[in-house]
Motif scaffolding. Structure first.
Motif, PDB file in Angstrom:
ATOM      1  N   GLY A  82       0.834  -1.197   0.000  1.00  0.00           N
ATOM      2  CA  GLY A  82       0.000   0.000   0.000  1.00  0.00           C
ATOM      3  C   GLY A  82       0.870   1.249   0.000  1.00  0.00           C
ATOM      4  O   GLY A  82       2.032   1.212   0.387  1.00  0.00           O
TER       5      GLY A  82
ATOM      6  N   GLY B 165      -4.880  -7.498   0.225  1.00  0.00           N
ATOM      7  CA  GLY B 165      -5.963  -6.714   0.802  1.00  0.00           C
ATOM      8  C   GLY B 165      -5.490  -5.491   1.559  1.00  0.00           C
ATOM      9  O   GLY B 165      -4.305  -5.315   1.844  1.00  0.00           O
ATOM     10  N   ALA B 166      -6.456  -4.645   1.907  1.00  0.00           N
ATOM     11  CA  ALA B 166      -6.170  -3.393   2.621  1.00  0.00           C
ATOM     12  C   ALA B 166      -6.091  -3.672   4.119  1.00  0.00           C
ATOM     13  O   ALA B 166      -7.049  -3.485   4.856  1.00  0.00           O
TER      14      ALA B 166
ATOM     15  N   LEU C  62      -3.189   3.385   0.635  1.00  0.00           N
ATOM     16  CA  LEU C  62      -3.988   3.178  -0.562  1.00  0.00           C
ATOM     17  C   LEU C  62      -3.490   1.912  -1.242  1.00  0.00           C
ATOM     18  O   LEU C  62      -2.313   1.812  -1.596  1.00  0.00           O
ATOM     19  N   TYR C  63      -4.391   0.953  -1.445  1.00  0.00           N
ATOM     20  CA  TYR C  63      -4.011  -0.367  -1.938  1.00  0.00           C
ATOM     21  C   TYR C  63      -4.482  -0.597  -3.371  1.00  0.00           C
ATOM     22  O   TYR C  63      -5.478  -0.019  -3.826  1.00  0.00           O
ATOM     23  N   THR C  64      -3.763  -1.488  -4.052  1.00  0.00           N
ATOM     24  CA  THR C  64      -4.100  -1.853  -5.424  1.00  0.00           C
ATOM     25  C   THR C  64      -5.561  -2.259  -5.550  1.00  0.00           C
ATOM     26  O   THR C  64      -6.266  -1.843  -6.477  1.00  0.00           O
ATOM     27  N   GLU C  65      -6.029  -3.087  -4.614  1.00  0.00           N
ATOM     28  CA  GLU C  65      -7.400  -3.586  -4.677  1.00  0.00           C
ATOM     29  C   GLU C  65      -8.429  -2.468  -4.760  1.00  0.00           C
ATOM     30  O   GLU C  65      -9.503  -2.641  -5.350  1.00  0.00           O
ATOM     31  N   GLN C  66      -8.116  -1.326  -4.182  1.00  0.00           N
ATOM     32  CA  GLN C  66      -9.063  -0.210  -4.153  1.00  0.00           C
ATOM     33  C   GLN C  66      -9.113   0.554  -5.474  1.00  0.00           C
ATOM     34  O   GLN C  66     -10.009   1.385  -5.664  1.00  0.00           O
ATOM     35  N   LEU C  67      -8.181   0.273  -6.393  1.00  0.00           N
ATOM     36  CA  LEU C  67      -8.084   1.056  -7.626  1.00  0.00           C
ATOM     37  C   LEU C  67      -8.280   0.231  -8.890  1.00  0.00           C
ATOM     38  O   LEU C  67      -8.138   0.747  -9.996  1.00  0.00           O
TER      39      LEU C  67
ATOM     40  N   GLU D  11     -10.958  -1.069 -10.353  1.00  0.00           N
ATOM     41  CA  GLU D  11     -12.048  -0.626 -11.221  1.00  0.00           C
ATOM     42  C   GLU D  11     -11.715   0.713 -11.869  1.00  0.00           C
ATOM     43  O   GLU D  11     -11.922   0.900 -13.080  1.00  0.00           O
TER      44      GLU D  11
ATOM     45  N   PRO E 221      -7.028   9.407  -6.025  1.00  0.00           N
ATOM     46  CA  PRO E 221      -6.895   8.451  -7.132  1.00  0.00           C
ATOM     47  C   PRO E 221      -7.305   9.012  -8.485  1.00  0.00           C
ATOM     48  O   PRO E 221      -6.746   8.623  -9.515  1.00  0.00           O
TER      49      PRO E 221
END
Length: 337
Positions: A100, A128-129, A135-140, A142, A280
């Motif tokens: 992150g 996961g976060a 800020l994590y890859t999973e959150q971005l 989409e 982001p």
């Protein structure tokens, strides 16, 4: 009247996993690290869920206190790979993303996306976060139109169609994800955060690794060498695979059983000021050419060059190729709905 427990008159048998806890925790003089074979067996029992909860916590924290060795990381990795049952999928770059970002935006994601758009097959995976304020890859995924794959079949399709895939650790190694999730119970990150960077589950042509804490880079390189992998380890920004353009970058490489080193100079004359907040949407605007960002431009070009270096392109040529990839990107490929 008090009910008393029955007297124990027979010594219970020792749990098979107890030997590994004892090896690590038997005092200052008696404790030692695990051999590669012991590490493989111990991780196998952890993955097969043949340990007690107390043993799991003790084992992880003893390893964390001691600091894991190359032999241990190699043995752990072998145990994981033996249990993957993944199909043969052609991947150029294995890109673990578990840390992150908290100081700068994750420019490495634009780098991975741009490389994939130019035919470089990139596998991203993460856990996961798990830590607040990052800020994590999973959150971005989409926002940046990065395929989320919940199994190896989906990864194979995404690689064929997009040359890019992200698969959560929980979908291909659930016991490892469970160990990572103990971070907020134990109060410390476990060695699994380090292990995940070495795993290279699909045996990509090159495994990129980022280790933030000094001294660990050489340990990870040696683990990859023991495994016979081709890998490059750096101290990436915030622990992610992202070249920090404000500082000298040391590349710890291993190829065909031989170590090599390169030092890349800083790309900026002075350090950039970190942004007041991480937005982001700024990544999308930058991709579209609607805003400029000196730090982001240098970071993503250098990170793309790092990946190309891992595929055998010399440094200067790698930077030139990265610039060409970036200049011809489809600016309309990303948008904010």
């Amino acid at each position: 009247m008090t009910d008393h427990r029955p007297l124990v008159t027979e010594t219970p048998a020792e749990h098979p996993f107890a030997q590994f806890v004892r090896i690590l925790g038997k005092g200052k003089r008696g404790a030692r690290g695990l051999t590669r074979e012991e590490a493989r067996e111990a991780m196998g029992m952890l993955l097969d869920e043949q340990v007690e909860e107390a043993q799991l916590g003790a084992f992880l924290m003893l390893l964390r206190h001691k600091e894991e060795s190359p032999e241990e990381l190699a043995g752990f990795t072998e145990a994981v790979r033996q249990r993957l049952n993944a199909p043969a999928i052609d991947v150029d770059i294995d890109w673990p993303t578990y840390a992150g970002k908290k100081r700068h935006l994750p420019w490495y994601l634009l780098a991975a996306r741009c490389l994939a758009d130019n035919g470089v097959r990139v596998l991203l995976h993460g856990g996961g976060a798990h830590t607040a304020g990052r800020l994590y890859t999973e959150q971005l995924l989409e926002l940046l139109d990065i395929p989320l794959c919940r199994g190896w079949g989906a990864v194979q399709t995404a690689m064929q169609q997009r040359h890019l895939a992200f698969i959560p650790l929980s979908d291909w190694a659930p016991p490892l994800q469970r160990m990572i999730d103990l971070r907020n119970t134990l109060g410390l990150r476990s060695p699994i955060h380090s292990l995940a960077r070495v795993l290279n589950p699909l045996q990509a042509r090159c495994g990129l690794q980022s280790i933030f804490h000094p001294g660990y880079q050489a340990v990870h390189r040696e683990a990859s060498r023991l495994l016979g992998d081709h890998a490059i380890v750096i101290k990436g920004d915030g622990g992610e695979i992202e070249v920090n353009p404000d500082t000298i970058s040391h590349l710890y490489g291993t190829t065909a059983g031989a170590d090599w080193d390169e030092e890349w100079p800083a790309l900026a004359e002075r350090r950039h000021v970190k942004p007041a907040s991480l937005e982001p949407a700024h990544l999308v605007a930058f991709w579209r050419g609607e805003v400029e960002d000196s730090y982001g431009s240098l970071a993503l070009l250098a990170t793309m060059a790092l990946a190309l270096r891992g595929l055998g392109v010399e440094r200067d040529a790698a930077f030139e190729q990265a610039r060409q990839f970036w200049d011809r990107r489809d600016r309309n490929a990303l948008s904010i709905a």
